[in-house]
Write a protein that holds these residues in place. Structure first.
Motif, PDB file in Angstrom:
ATOM      1  N   ASN A 266      -3.788  12.096  -0.024  1.00 31.94           N
ATOM      2  CA  ASN A 266      -3.321  12.298   1.341  1.00 31.94           C
ATOM      3  C   ASN A 266      -4.309  11.465   2.480  1.00 31.94           C
ATOM      4  O   ASN A 266      -5.380  11.631   2.309  1.00 31.94           O
ATOM      5  N   GLN A 267      -3.445  10.711   3.285  1.00 27.87           N
ATOM      6  CA  GLN A 267      -4.330   9.619   4.146  1.00 27.87           C
ATOM      7  C   GLN A 267      -5.519   8.980   3.423  1.00 27.87           C
ATOM      8  O   GLN A 267      -6.442   8.947   4.052  1.00 27.87           O
ATOM      9  N   CYS A 268      -5.367   8.342   2.344  1.00 28.61           N
ATOM     10  CA  CYS A 268      -6.349   7.822   1.541  1.00 28.61           C
ATOM     11  C   CYS A 268      -5.989   6.143   1.771  1.00 28.61           C
ATOM     12  O   CYS A 268      -4.914   5.652   2.015  1.00 28.61           O
ATOM     13  N   TRP A 269      -6.947   5.432   1.375  1.00 28.34           N
ATOM     14  CA  TRP A 269      -7.098   3.985   1.560  1.00 28.34           C
ATOM     15  C   TRP A 269      -7.391   3.493   0.030  1.00 28.34           C
ATOM     16  O   TRP A 269      -8.246   3.549  -0.384  1.00 28.34           O
ATOM     17  N   ILE A 270      -6.451   2.680  -0.450  1.00 27.75           N
ATOM     18  CA  ILE A 270      -6.653   2.284  -1.823  1.00 27.75           C
ATOM     19  C   ILE A 270      -6.249   0.902  -1.866  1.00 27.75           C
ATOM     20  O   ILE A 270      -5.342   0.187  -1.402  1.00 27.75           O
ATOM     21  N   ASN A 291      -3.833  -1.456   0.161  1.00 32.25           N
ATOM     22  CA  ASN A 291      -4.452  -2.858   0.880  1.00 32.25           C
ATOM     23  C   ASN A 291      -4.729  -3.836  -0.153  1.00 32.25           C
ATOM     24  O   ASN A 291      -5.505  -3.522  -1.044  1.00 32.25           O
ATOM     25  N   SER A 292      -3.848  -5.012  -0.316  1.00 32.04           N
ATOM     26  CA  SER A 292      -4.256  -6.011  -1.296  1.00 32.04           C
ATOM     27  C   SER A 292      -5.214  -7.166  -0.819  1.00 32.04           C
ATOM     28  O   SER A 292      -5.353  -7.351   0.436  1.00 32.04           O
ATOM     29  N   LYS A 322       1.929   2.894   3.909  1.00 37.95           N
ATOM     30  CA  LYS A 322       1.811   1.307   4.361  1.00 37.95           C
ATOM     31  C   LYS A 322       1.204   0.579   3.180  1.00 37.95           C
ATOM     32  O   LYS A 322       0.247   0.886   2.632  1.00 37.95           O
ATOM     33  N   ILE A 323       2.095  -0.664   3.112  1.00 37.90           N
ATOM     34  CA  ILE A 323       1.320  -1.874   2.129  1.00 37.90           C
ATOM     35  C   ILE A 323       1.075  -2.927   3.102  1.00 37.90           C
ATOM     36  O   ILE A 323       1.631  -3.528   3.858  1.00 37.90           O
ATOM     37  N   THR A 324      -0.241  -3.400   3.120  1.00 36.01           N
ATOM     38  CA  THR A 324      -0.794  -4.461   3.668  1.00 36.01           C
ATOM     39  C   THR A 324      -1.731  -5.324   3.216  1.00 36.01           C
ATOM     40  O   THR A 324      -1.958  -5.034   1.822  1.00 36.01           O
ATOM     41  N   PHE A 347       6.250   1.455   4.895  1.00 36.93           N
ATOM     42  CA  PHE A 347       5.966   0.093   5.541  1.00 36.93           C
ATOM     43  C   PHE A 347       5.586  -0.876   4.778  1.00 36.93           C
ATOM     44  O   PHE A 347       4.539  -0.885   4.016  1.00 36.93           O
ATOM     45  N   MET A 348       6.355  -2.000   4.343  1.00 38.67           N
ATOM     46  CA  MET A 348       6.063  -3.017   3.567  1.00 38.67           C
ATOM     47  C   MET A 348       6.006  -4.147   4.182  1.00 38.67           C
ATOM     48  O   MET A 348       6.989  -4.731   4.812  1.00 38.67           O
TER      49      MET A 348
END
Length: 417
Positions: A266-270, A291-292, A322-324, A347-348
């Motif tokens: 939940n609400q993580c940044w990977i 995040n790429s 989200k994909i960023t 969101f992509m």
């Protein structure tokens, strides 16, 4: 018994409760229609029934994944004089009667205290690099938890960079690893390997125990990926009923080994560049950012999933994510011909390639379940997607978005910090 959240003030909990409510797909509204039973007004809030405190009837309407904003919500209810409108996009307060505000406050209290703060820790162990805690290292604190533990123990990690490899063995269940913010509490380890069975062993953090929670902490493999490409796992998870809240996973190749079991993020940044979420687990990622940091033009891959067989439990479900980032990416490549990955309301950015998915080495794509629904952004255009992408029915989507996928026994709510 020590409440896990005792260090939060009442005001902080109330504010956090309002923040949580602002993302929930529910509406609390006054209705001019008489209640079916005017003697007892009951509200079902997070599965809890309480008596209505308002002088006029109130109803709680669950609008699961309703996305059209507050005006559409009011139209859906059929009443223009809603006291409070809460949607996934905004929260508006209109003129509140005292009784309505009181009821709303009760909802906030119940949601915070019972729904997302229900676990009780019988003991708190503190870790501080400066020597002001019970231990100087996280591993020492983990080792102090007795084998066969059956009650929640909180390991409170003070801010700092902990340059150590942390392993939680299967014998040490019911641990809450509680940091002081993912930007300031970091587990960092430098290790790498070539593709082999040793990937799990080189992870900066690994958990093999069931019933584990982490929140507000970063797991980082600090291997120098710019000078040498190799597998460098930041976290490896193979226990059942493991959850992560507001955590960060930082690496490049194979950042997060979501190996096996049921997991909730939940609400993580990977963050990563190649296959940075991989494994065969059954996991839900909610409100997360993928995040790429791909160095080359690409394309590369966000996910690599597999299942033992078609009927085996497993799959990665991304909800409201989200994909960023940089480079270009496939949403996933099939690790075997039973791979299952779904994106819902995500969101992509334009880094997602038009084809969307890569079959990799698989020849029979009929059993691969790759699907998207209600996604947004320039990368979400499905006009040029691979022809074997699944088009799931509403019933099939409910299988993955509802409780039956990983939460049949309600463990996510029961284990919420």
């Amino acid at each position: 018994m020590v409440k896990v959240s005792t260090e939060e003030s009442c005001i902080t909990r109330l504010v956090n409760g309002f923040k949580r409510l602002s993302s929930l797909p529910v509406v609390l509204a006054r209705t001019s229609q008489p209640h079916e039973d005017p003697q007892t007004h009951l509200l079902a809030i997070s599965g809890i029934k309480i008596s209505s405190l308002a002088s006029s009837p109130l109803i709680l309407i669950n609008l699961h994944e309703f996305e059209s904003g507050s005006q559409a919500l009011n139209n859906n209810i059929g009443t223009p004089n809603a006291d409070i409108v809460i949607s996934k996009h905004k929260m508006e307060f209109h003129a509140l009667s005292y009784s309505s505000f009181l009821l709303f406050s009760v909802y906030v209290f119940l949601h915070c205290s019972l729904a997302v703060g229900s676990i009780q820790a019988v003991k708190t162990i503190t870790v501080d690099t400066s020597g002001n805690g019970n231990f100087n290292t996280i591993q020492a604190a983990i080792d102090s938890v007795p084998d066969g533990n059956s009650q929640w123990i909180r390991v409170h990690v003070h801010q700092g960079v902990y340059k150590e490899q942390v392993k939680i063995p299967k014998e040490k269940q019911f641990i809450l690893l509680d940091g002081q913010g993912s930007d300031s509490t970091v587990i960092q380890w430098n290790a790498h390997t070539v593709p082999s069975d040793e990937e799990f062993g080189t992870a900066a953090f690994s958990v093999s125990a069931d019933n584990f929670i982490a929140r507000e902490i970063t797991f980082q493999n600090s291997f120098d990926y710019k000078s040498n490409k190799a597998i460098a796992v930041a976290a490896a998870i193979q226990g059942d009923k493991c959850s992560f809240y507001n955590c960060k996973f930082l690496g490049y190749q194979d950042t997060l080994c979501d190996y096996q079991g049921r997991h909730y993020f939940n609400q993580c940044w990977i963050e990563g560049g190649v296959d940075f979420i991989f494994g065969r687990a059954a996991s839900v990622y909610e409100g997360c950012t993928l995040n790429s940091i791909l160095l080359e033009k690409g394309p590369s891959w966000l996910t690599a999933h597999s299942k033992v067989n078609l009927s085996a439990p497993g799959g990665f479900v991304f909800k409201n994510c989200k994909i960023t980032g940089s480079g270009s990416m496939y949403l996933g490549r099939a690790w075997n011909d039973h791979a299952t990955v779904l994106f819902y309301n995500t969101f992509m950015s334009d880094l997602v390639v038009p084809l969307g998915w890569d079959s990799w080495k698989q020849h029979d794509m009929s059993q691969i379940t790759y699907a998207e629904e209600s996604c947004t952004g320039p990368g979400s255009d499905k006009g040029k997607r691979v022809p074997w992408e699944k088009k799931l029915s509403a019933q099939e989507w409910n299988k993955y978005l509802g409780r039956e996928f990983i939460n049949q026994d309600g463990w996510i709510e029961q284990n919420a910090p």
